[in-house]
Enzyme design. Structure first.
Site, PDB file in Angstrom:
ATOM      1  CD  GLU A 210       5.301 -87.097  18.310  1.00 21.55           C
ATOM      2  OE1 GLU A 210       6.498 -87.432  18.510  1.00 21.55           O
ATOM      3  OE2 GLU A 210       4.955 -85.915  18.130  1.00 21.55           O
ATOM      4  N   GLY A 264      14.919 -85.958   7.097  1.00 26.73           N
ATOM      5  CA  GLY A 264      13.647 -86.663   7.298  1.00 26.73           C
ATOM      6  C   GLY A 264      12.668 -86.451   6.152  1.00 26.73           C
TER       7      GLY A 264
HETATM    8  C1  G6Q Z   1      11.791 -83.834   8.750  1.00 25.72           C
HETATM    9  C2  G6Q Z   1      11.843 -83.645  10.176  1.00 25.72           C
HETATM   10  C3  G6Q Z   1      10.811 -84.418  10.968  1.00 25.72           C
HETATM   11  C4  G6Q Z   1      11.191 -85.869  11.239  1.00 25.72           C
HETATM   12  C5  G6Q Z   1      10.260 -86.418  12.313  1.00 25.72           C
HETATM   13  C6  G6Q Z   1      10.496 -87.873  12.599  1.00 25.72           C
HETATM   14  O1  G6Q Z   1      12.566 -83.370   7.967  1.00 25.72           O
HETATM   15  O2  G6Q Z   1      13.122 -83.865  10.618  1.00 25.72           O
HETATM   16  O3  G6Q Z   1       9.548 -84.383  10.380  1.00 25.72           O
HETATM   17  O4  G6Q Z   1      11.128 -86.608  10.080  1.00 25.72           O
HETATM   18  O5  G6Q Z   1      10.396 -85.663  13.478  1.00 25.72           O
HETATM   19  O6  G6Q Z   1      11.805 -88.076  13.033  1.00 25.72           O
HETATM   20  P1  G6Q Z   1      12.404 -89.514  13.156  1.00 25.72           P
HETATM   21  O7  G6Q Z   1      12.427 -90.131  11.822  1.00 25.72           O
HETATM   22  O8  G6Q Z   1      13.773 -89.324  13.737  1.00 25.72           O
HETATM   23  O9  G6Q Z   1      11.489 -90.276  14.093  1.00 25.72           O
END
Ligand code: G6Q
Length: 540
Positions: A210, A264
């Protein structure tokens, strides 16, 4: 020993039989000191948890359960950089992100505090330059708008805090683009001037579909409007994957790194918080960090019986595992916190939505509840009906502030009168007897009264916590977020699960990749008949 065979668990199970038949009304009638016993103050936070179906014995047993799960060592393991995220082999150090640059925390040979503050300093320098116009867009105009491109943890946390602190906005406006649906970026860019817009690509991995798709479209929009060289002026990135960011064309001095030990959903305190620093200034961002740090100290140093995150976690476990609640509502009475539930939906549900324990076994007890909510009083005119009179048992947290940031006319007393009225109504309800006498006073016929009396009865006995905080500031918001983060950790420890991985999001991502490729060949034969049928319907 498995969780369910612990004597404390069994004792709680025995106690729950009685409490499933007990009414909050009775607990309050029997003990006038209840509020004093089940409430506590910590700095500018006041927690009332007396409107829960607990007594001294239950609370003592919950505390014993926490001890028996080695919560103390689990807390110290987190703060001391043990690799508690064992399925990914990582330490979990969001607490280090808000630690002052004093002392040493060694991890893989480096002092984490020093590393963290180096990045904070470079974020601070960059933010100041953008805010005072020392760094401008390519055509020499000041940056007025920032577009944060990220998703999940790289979006929800910073967006929630941005909305939460809007009162303090004194820098560029921030727009958040997360969805791969082209509508999100199109509608955002429609109102922006490329000459005055800065894009922040926020991605820990810098591979997320995305984010990479939105970043490419943003780049194209900018290059079309200006030129290829404009990318250097109008892009910056926050990532652990410095190599990939460089390949995208963002120069090293505009890359704000963080590390694998930042999950994240716990990353808003890291470089991922850059949009917040740009919007509110470095000082405000540091106040947010210091609020979280003060909650970290409270969590680390306070005995469990007086420890806000521990208490809230234990009450949650009691409701979830012993009184069979399967969801939990977060109800902030502050419009600025309208994304609070959305952020904690991720923090809580992605952390504790697990069914395998730390030893790799499938588990046979409930783990994380469904988290949901909206700000009050809006929710009162929508879903509260079900909490009051529906068939589900829904514990909730009411979060309110003593003083308002927009103290106009009598808005705040009205807001807070509703805040207090709701927890009272939920707990104590309105008996059929009272309904009947009220209807009699209105001179209704006895047939009418019989027809209406149950519809107008409130059974009560709906449990809630109330958090009353002095004022919504960067400091108190930082502390509030840290409180909930730690609550989630405590519950994960007791449930013997790893709250820091998220394997549950992988399968869908992988299948989407395959389907995207198959959309070119139009061969969906490897799928089940439903998925095949739908895909054929879509492409034809
Ligand atoms: C959170 C998850 C997930 C992550 C997103 C974005 O704990 O790991 O929500 O933050 O998938 O990932 P990136 O920051 O690697 O784009």
């Amino acid at each position: 020993m498995s969780l369910k065979s612990k004597p404390e668990w069994k004792n709680l199970q025995d106690l729950s039989i009685k409490f499933k038949e007990t009414h909050l009304k009775t607990l309050f009638q029997n003990d006038p000191s209840r509020f004093g016993q089940f409430s506590l103050r910590h700095e500018d936070f006041f927690l009332d948890y007396s409107k829960n179906l607990v007594d001294k014995e239950v609370f003592a047993e919950l505390l014993k359960l926490a001890e028996s799960c080695d919560l103390k060592s689990a807390i110290s393991d987190m703060f001391n950089a043990k690799r508690i995220n064992h399925t990914e082999g990582r330490a979990v150090l969001h607490t280090a992100l808000r630690h002052p640059n004093e002392g040493t925390l060694l991890f893989e040979g480096d002092n984490v505090y020093e590393q963290v503050h180096e990045v904070l300093d470079s974020m601070s320098k960059f933010s100041k330059k953008i805010r005072n116009g020392d760094l401008q867009g390519q055509s020499g105009k000041n940056i007025t708008d920032v577009v944060n491109i990220g998703i999940g943890g790289s979006d929800l946390g910073p967006k929630m805090v941005y909305e939460g602190l809007l009162h303090y906005l004194n820098g560029p406006k921030v727009h958040f683009v997360s969805n791969v649906d082209g509508t999100h970026i199109t509608e955002t860019l429609k109102h922006l001037d490329p000459n005055t817009t800065l894009f922040l690509v926020a991605s820990k991995t810098f591979t997320t579909q995305e984010t990479m798709t939105n970043a490419a479209s943003a780049r194209q929009w900018l290059v079309q409007a200006l030129n290829e060289d404009a990318v250097a002026y109008h892009f910056a990135a926050m990532s652990t994957n410095v190599e990939a960011v460089t390949q995208f064309g963002i120069s090293k001095d505009r890359i704000f790194p963080f590390w694998d030990f930042v999950g994240g959903r716990y990353s808003l305190w890291s470089a991922i918080g850059l949009p917040l620093m740009l919007a509110f200034g470095p000082d405000r961002f540091h106040e947010l960090l210091s609020g979280a740090h003060s909650m970290d100290n409270h969590f680390k140093l306070t005995e469990f019986s007086q420890n806000l995150p521990v208490i809230m976690a234990l009450i949650g476990i009691w409701n979830n595992n012993f009184l069979d609640a399967d969801s939990h509502a977060l109800l902030p009475y502050d419009q600025y916190l309208h994304r609070f539930a959305a952020h904690f939906q991720q923090v809580d549900m992605e952390s504790n939505g697990k069914s395998v324990d730390n030893q790799g076994n499938f588990i046979d007890y409930q783990t994380g509840p469904i988290i949901w909510g909206e700000p009050g009083t809006n929710g009162q005119h929508a879903f509260y009906q079900l909490i009051h009179q529906g068939t589900k048992f829904i514990p909730s947290d009411f979060i309110g502030f003593k003083s308002s940031l927009n103290d106009i006319s009598d808005h705040h007393p009205k807001l807070m009168a509703n805040f207090f009225a709701q927890t009272e109504a939920l707990a104590f309800g309105l008996s059929t007897d009272k309904v009947v006498s009220q209807l009699k006073e209105q001179n209704l016929s006895s047939e009418e009264i019989d027809r209406l009396k149950h519809h107008k009865t409130f059974a009560g006995n709906k449990v809630s916590n109330t958090l009353l905080i002095d004022r919504l500031t960067p400091h108190s918001l930082g502390a509030l977020i840290a409180l909930y983060e730690h609550k989630v950790y405590v519950q994960g420890v007791i449930w013997n699960i790893n709250p820091f991985d998220q394997w549950g999001v992988e399968l869908g991502k992988k299948l989407a990749k395959t389907i995207l490729e198959e959309m070119n060949t139009k061969d969906f034969s490897k799928h089940d008949s439903s998925t095949q049928g739908l895909l054929n319907e879509f492409i034809n």
